[in-house]
Each structure stands twice: as structure tokens, then as C-alpha cells.
Design a protein around this motif. Sequence first.
Motif, PDB file in Angstrom:
ATOM      1  N   PHE A 291       0.823  -1.218   0.000  1.00 28.05           N
ATOM      2  CA  PHE A 291       0.000   0.000   0.000  1.00 28.05           C
ATOM      3  C   PHE A 291       0.854   1.264   0.000  1.00 28.05           C
ATOM      4  N   LEU A 292       2.121   1.107   0.345  1.00 28.08           N
ATOM      5  CA  LEU A 292       2.982   2.294   0.356  1.00 28.08           C
ATOM      6  C   LEU A 292       3.033   2.935  -1.021  1.00 28.08           C
ATOM      7  N   ARG A 363      -5.822  -6.579  -8.877  1.00 24.86           N
ATOM      8  CA  ARG A 363      -6.330  -7.782  -9.547  1.00 24.86           C
ATOM      9  C   ARG A 363      -5.383  -8.195 -10.656  1.00 24.86           C
ATOM     10  N   VAL A 364      -5.307  -9.508 -10.880  1.00 22.93           N
ATOM     11  CA  VAL A 364      -4.415  -9.995 -11.930  1.00 22.93           C
ATOM     12  C   VAL A 364      -4.939  -9.594 -13.303  1.00 22.93           C
ATOM     13  N   SER A 368     -14.105  -8.802 -12.235  1.00 26.08           N
ATOM     14  CA  SER A 368     -14.715  -8.154 -11.072  1.00 26.08           C
ATOM     15  C   SER A 368     -14.960  -9.115  -9.903  1.00 26.08           C
ATOM     16  N   GLN A 369     -14.814 -10.422 -10.149  1.00 28.37           N
ATOM     17  CA  GLN A 369     -14.952 -11.372  -9.043  1.00 28.37           C
ATOM     18  C   GLN A 369     -13.644 -11.536  -8.268  1.00 28.37           C
ATOM     19  N   GLU A 370     -12.577 -11.070  -8.898  1.00 27.73           N
ATOM     20  CA  GLU A 370     -11.261 -11.290  -8.302  1.00 27.73           C
ATOM     21  C   GLU A 370     -11.052 -10.463  -7.045  1.00 27.73           C
ATOM     22  N   TRP A 371     -10.284 -11.007  -6.120  1.00 28.30           N
ATOM     23  CA  TRP A 371      -9.964 -10.265  -4.905  1.00 28.30           C
ATOM     24  C   TRP A 371      -8.807  -9.302  -5.168  1.00 28.30           C
ATOM     25  N   PHE A 372      -8.593  -8.449  -4.181  1.00 29.36           N
ATOM     26  CA  PHE A 372      -7.506  -7.479  -4.258  1.00 29.36           C
ATOM     27  C   PHE A 372      -6.251  -8.115  -3.666  1.00 29.36           C
ATOM     28  N   GLY A 373      -5.240  -8.322  -4.503  1.00 27.34           N
ATOM     29  CA  GLY A 373      -4.031  -8.985  -4.017  1.00 27.34           C
ATOM     30  C   GLY A 373      -2.868  -8.005  -3.896  1.00 27.34           C
ATOM     31  N   LEU A 377      -0.595  -5.849  -6.935  1.00 28.27           N
ATOM     32  CA  LEU A 377      -0.396  -4.410  -6.733  1.00 28.27           C
ATOM     33  C   LEU A 377       1.097  -4.073  -6.782  1.00 28.27           C
ATOM     34  N   ALA A 378       1.885  -4.857  -6.046  1.00 24.84           N
ATOM     35  CA  ALA A 378       3.326  -4.579  -5.999  1.00 24.84           C
ATOM     36  C   ALA A 378       3.966  -4.776  -7.375  1.00 24.84           C
TER      37      ALA A 378
END
Length: 718
Positions: A291-292, A363-364, A368-373, A377-378
Amino acid sequence: MTPDIKTDSQTGASMTGRELPPTLAPLRELSWNYWWSWAPDGAEIFRDLDSNLWQQCEQNPRLLLTQISDLRLTQMAADPSFAERVQKLHERFVAYTSETRPWPKLQLSPRITKQNPVAYFCAEFGVHNSLPLYSGGLGILAGDHLKSASDLNVPLVAIGLFYRFGYFRQRLRRDDWQEEQYRENHSDELAVHEVKDADGQSLVVEVIMRDRKVVARVWRVDVGRVQLYLLDTNVPENEVTDRLVTGHLYGGDRETRLVQEMMLGIGGIRLLEKLGIEPAVFHLNEGHSAFLTLKLAHQSMQREGLSFVEAANRVRERCVFTTHTPVAAGHDEFEAALVEKCFGDWPQQALSLSMEEFVKLGRVNGDSQEWFGLTPLALRMCRSSNGVSKKHGEVSRELWRQMWPNVPADKVPITSITNGVHPQTWVAPLLRRVYEETVGEDWVERSRDASVWAYGIENLSDEELWKAHQLLKQRLVAFIRDHSFDARLARGESEAHIEAARTMFDPKILTIGFARRVAGYKRWDLLLSDTDLLTKLINDSQRPVQFVFAGKAHPQDQGAKQVLQKLLDWQRDPSVRQRVSFIEDYDQEIARQLVQGVDVWMNVPRRPMEASGTSGEKVAINGGLNFSVLDGWWLEGYDSDNGFAIGDFSELGDDEADLRDAESTYRVLAEEVIQRFYDRDEEGMPRLWIAMMKRSVQTLVPRFSSDRMVAEYVERIY
Ligand SMILES: *Cc1c(COP(=O)(O)O)cnc(C)c1O
């Protein structure tokens, strides 16, 4: 805001108030910087002050100095040779901390300076046993990274969390079921300084989460020349729930995990801002701090009036990411609703992104069903990503290739840097002296140079190496007896069984260590798949074997606890109990004892799940031999003359592969390891074994040290 926040421990006043006799006075300053823990004679000096108390305090010099008796203190102060040791250590400390030049051969980018350092983020740090803010490999690796960065004088600050209860302590019930106990970390008993602002008030950072403002105060830990800052939400201004954001390491539910990671990433950036530090590079060691990147984007948008897309490009130039997990399920993910609950309107307010656009960043493929990974993100927000061994790099490229749909798997931009261990932290003092004599006084500075080791170890006599190893093994046997005695006593076992601990283990018998997390892929049950055969090997009249185990199961992993129970039940069988031991509550100190004393270190992960593994590297520097599945670092290190390999290169990952590896483990153990160990000449020396020990040191120490690792990060990544 209350200015001076104290924890509820009672020892605060005496901690700062105690006078030390003048000859011992430098010990106070030394106790405040973890440099002592890897300096030659550092730990030994604190231990020799009062060795029983040292053990009781769990190697915490701050506690030792508070609790030591006046009598003992004056006795030691009057001992000239001890006072001289203290003075020497202090002189070396002053010289170490005042040295400002980076390590001469290091190609450090000119962007990285004391004013613009590397900011290294991690959810856990295993700096030393007396600072229990780690659970296992990741934390120990982060600790070793800081120590090598300090030794090489790489400008680096580290950011983490101060967990009030740390990771759990393992207790085994009488029915062999693992129980978890949490002990509170009292800041005034630890070498942590509270960070104050210019007015002498507690420095605090604020993060809005779950629609509330959560504040964290900040602790600073000195690790040689590196500063580690830890955020701590256990302050009275916070609601009870929020005080526990930094309550437990890897405890709690997904929501707790999410807010913890918000504090680490967003709070961490706010902290650097308040400290006036402008990092040249942000290193995300594992995804927890990802998140940084979003907070940095927010900063850029505010300061330079950029759009999110423009800001994200700036962020990417400054961030690098190391992934540590080879399976998709091991990566942190959150459902969109939870992200919305914890972030509220921050995405809109700060980044001008709708919740949908925001969640898509994690998301990969945007479904829209995918979770937030945090890993996606990184990967998206960093200019460089790497795995932690060559094999793990390959596995990660395959695992995340969907994020680069138009690129073939081998071109996916994830590279690798193989993990290493900090030599001075893990080497036994006795061997350190041997290396000083054979490799040279400057063996540490030259530890990356393979030719130095090849030459130095060649000139080391078999007798000297074997003698040193025997002494370390005797120390291990004493440690096992001591621990087993106390554990049996505490569990209220029969008097005969308690007494038998005094004679268990024999320093002449081949000793195999197996210690790591009790997780499915580490396959603890593999060794127990044929206990009849194992019992036979253990009790062979000519060539017996003994095993020492240690490891924790994750609190929620019932399967792992069952495996542990099975092992403990088996080791209590009268036919093996004098030659098998399980040491409760695996931690850095137990790891040190084991890796320094065993003949052989065994590791049987399911390929290719061991991203790197580092404990075998700690064994190598101490002259022990690895006996492992060809995965992670061992796949790179093994050369057929420097240790033993289990199984082949197949990656079926099914029951059949487990069976085949079990068969291979027993076969290699019986036909190669045991044979070779007991193959003695007329002087009783295992010449071939010692040749392997030497080859292991020569080929593995220079390659798998954290100095090499940090140098690689500096030169290839930062
Ligand atoms: C080194 C170490 C680890 C990592 O071990 P691997 O299983 O080899 O990755 C875990 N726990 C402790 C306490 C360690 O010292």
C-alpha cells in the motif's frame, strides 16, 4: 495528546536509573545497539557477566543489566581481564559506527546517499532473539539484510511494526497438542528508543482506516549503522480495537491483516515524511507493505499536481519488490467489500479513483470477481520484481505471467536474487577463530571471494576442523539434555524419564537436525512414513543415528498440529527416546544452537515450494552438511561433493512424488550419509566426510552470505 506514554511494565524506573561501575559503564551504550549481537566477543561478554541470568533473560542485555546483582556486578567490574574485554568491544563499536564510507568494492548508485537512502519495508524483522518481532524465515532474512547493509555501509533505513504480543510462544500439552501463548513485549525492557518530535513530544503518525483516525507512535531500533523504525498503535488515544492493529504478528482475521498492512505501508510513508527522509528507493520485502505505493502516488499528486496515472509512473521509478511465496494461495488477498470498508473514501479523495478502479490495481486480470491482491499491486507499481532463488524466479514468472498476457513466460519481468545469511550472526565463535587463522583476520570483508575460501580452507588441517566440530557438537548435546530435562520437568513426567534426559544423545553418534515451520509443504511427515525402518537406523549397533527437531505449527493449521503430535508421540517411544529430541518453541537462539552443532541438516520440501530456505546456509558456514531436496538455494548450491541430494528434479507435487522422495530419503540416508560418516581411518578420522565439510564451506559460504545478497541488491536492483 499525552506527551510521555509509558507501557504498563514496572521496571521502567530501575532501567534508566541503575549506575554501572565505571569499568563496565560502556555496556550500557553497547546494549542499545544490536551490533553487539554479531560482534566478536559481544554476546560472550554479556553472557560472562552472569550466564544463568543471561539465559533467564533470553539473551536480552537490557534486562540483564537491570536484574544483575550488585555483588556480581562489582565482582566483574574488579576483574581486569573482563574490564579490558569491555573496553576493547566499546572501542570497536565506536570505530564501527563512525566509519562512513561504503564498502570499497560496492557499486552504489550515486542517487543513494545518507539523505536519500533505501527504505526497506517488511512486516517482520528477526534482528535478535531478544526482539521477538518475527515468525520465521522472512523475518530472519530481513534482520540479516539490515546487518549486511550496515556492515557494507549501504545507506538504508527500515520500517516495520512493533507487535505488542509478537508471534506466539509454543507450548506442548501433555497430550502433545501444540498450544499458543502470547507474551507482551514491554518497550522499556527492550533496546527500543521512543522517537520524539522537535518539541520533545512523542512523534506520531495518523492513518484513517475503517472511518477512524488511528495513531501510531514510533520506536527506533539501532542495528549497527542502520535504523529500524517500528510503528505501534497501542496508545491510549486509539479505540481498543485499533490499539490491537499492531497486536499480533500474523494473528487475527483478514480484516486485521488488512489494517495492519495499511499501517505498515501508508503509516510508513507518513513516518518517513515526518522524519524528513526522502528515500531514493523503496524496497518492498514481500507484498505486505505494497500500500505504500499508493500513498506515494498520493504524495506526488498533491505535490506536483499530477494525475494518478502520471503519479503511478513516478512511483514505479522509485519502488522495487521482492516476492517470497511460490504458491498463489500464500499471497495476501482481500475481498473488494473489505477493501472498501477499511479504505472508505480514501481512493476517491486521495487518488481520484472509483472503488472499482482502485480494486483493479490489485487484480491480476481485472475480473470483477477477483480479490484485491498485494502481489499484483506490488508487481504493477514497482520497476523491479524478484524472487529469492533462481528456481523461485522461474516459478514466479509462471505464477504471474497472466499479468503480462502478451509476453512469453520466460520474458516475464521477474528476476531473482538468492537469499543469503549473515555470516557473523550465524557462525559459532569457535569457528570464527578458525576462519580468522586460516582464511585471514579480514575473512568477513572477503567473505564474498570464493578464491579466498578455496585457498584458506585447503590449508586447514582435518584434525583442527574435526576437533572444532566435535566441541560444538558436545555443546549441542549439552543443550539438548538441558532443554529436555527442563521440558520434562515442566510437563510433570515420571522421575525416571526426567532423569534420563541427563544421559540422552551421544556426541559420537551421527546427529541430524530438522527444524523449520511445521507447514504442509515442508513435509515433516515424510520422515515418519516408515517408523520401523527409521527406528532400526536409529538403533543400529555399529552406525546409529540421532535426530533433533524443532518447529512451530501455525495456530490455525490443525493438520500441522496433528503431524507434530504424531512426531512427539513417536519420539517418546522407549526404543528411540534417548536418540530423538524435539526442542519446544523454535526461535533464533535455538536455531543458532542447532545449526552450529549438527553433523547434517535435513530438508525435504515439496518441490518447488521452498522459495529459498536459509537454515541450510547457516549450517554450511558452521561446517555441517546439507542433506536436502534439490529446491530453493540447495538446487544452486549442491555440486555432488559438498553435501547430499534427496530425490530428483520432478515436480509432480502429488502423493506419488511424496512416496518417491520418502524412499529416496531413507535410501540416501542409509547408503550415503551414514556410510560416509562412519567410514573411519585407523586414527578414527572420517577423512571423506571432512573433505565434504571443507568443500561445503569453500563452495557455499561465499555464495550464500547476505553480504553477497545485499551487494547484489545494491548493484542490480537499487
Ligand atoms: C533461519 C530460520 C528460519 C528459516 O528457515 P528455513 O526453513 O530454512 O527457511 C526459520 N526460523 C528461524 C528461527 C530461523 O533462524
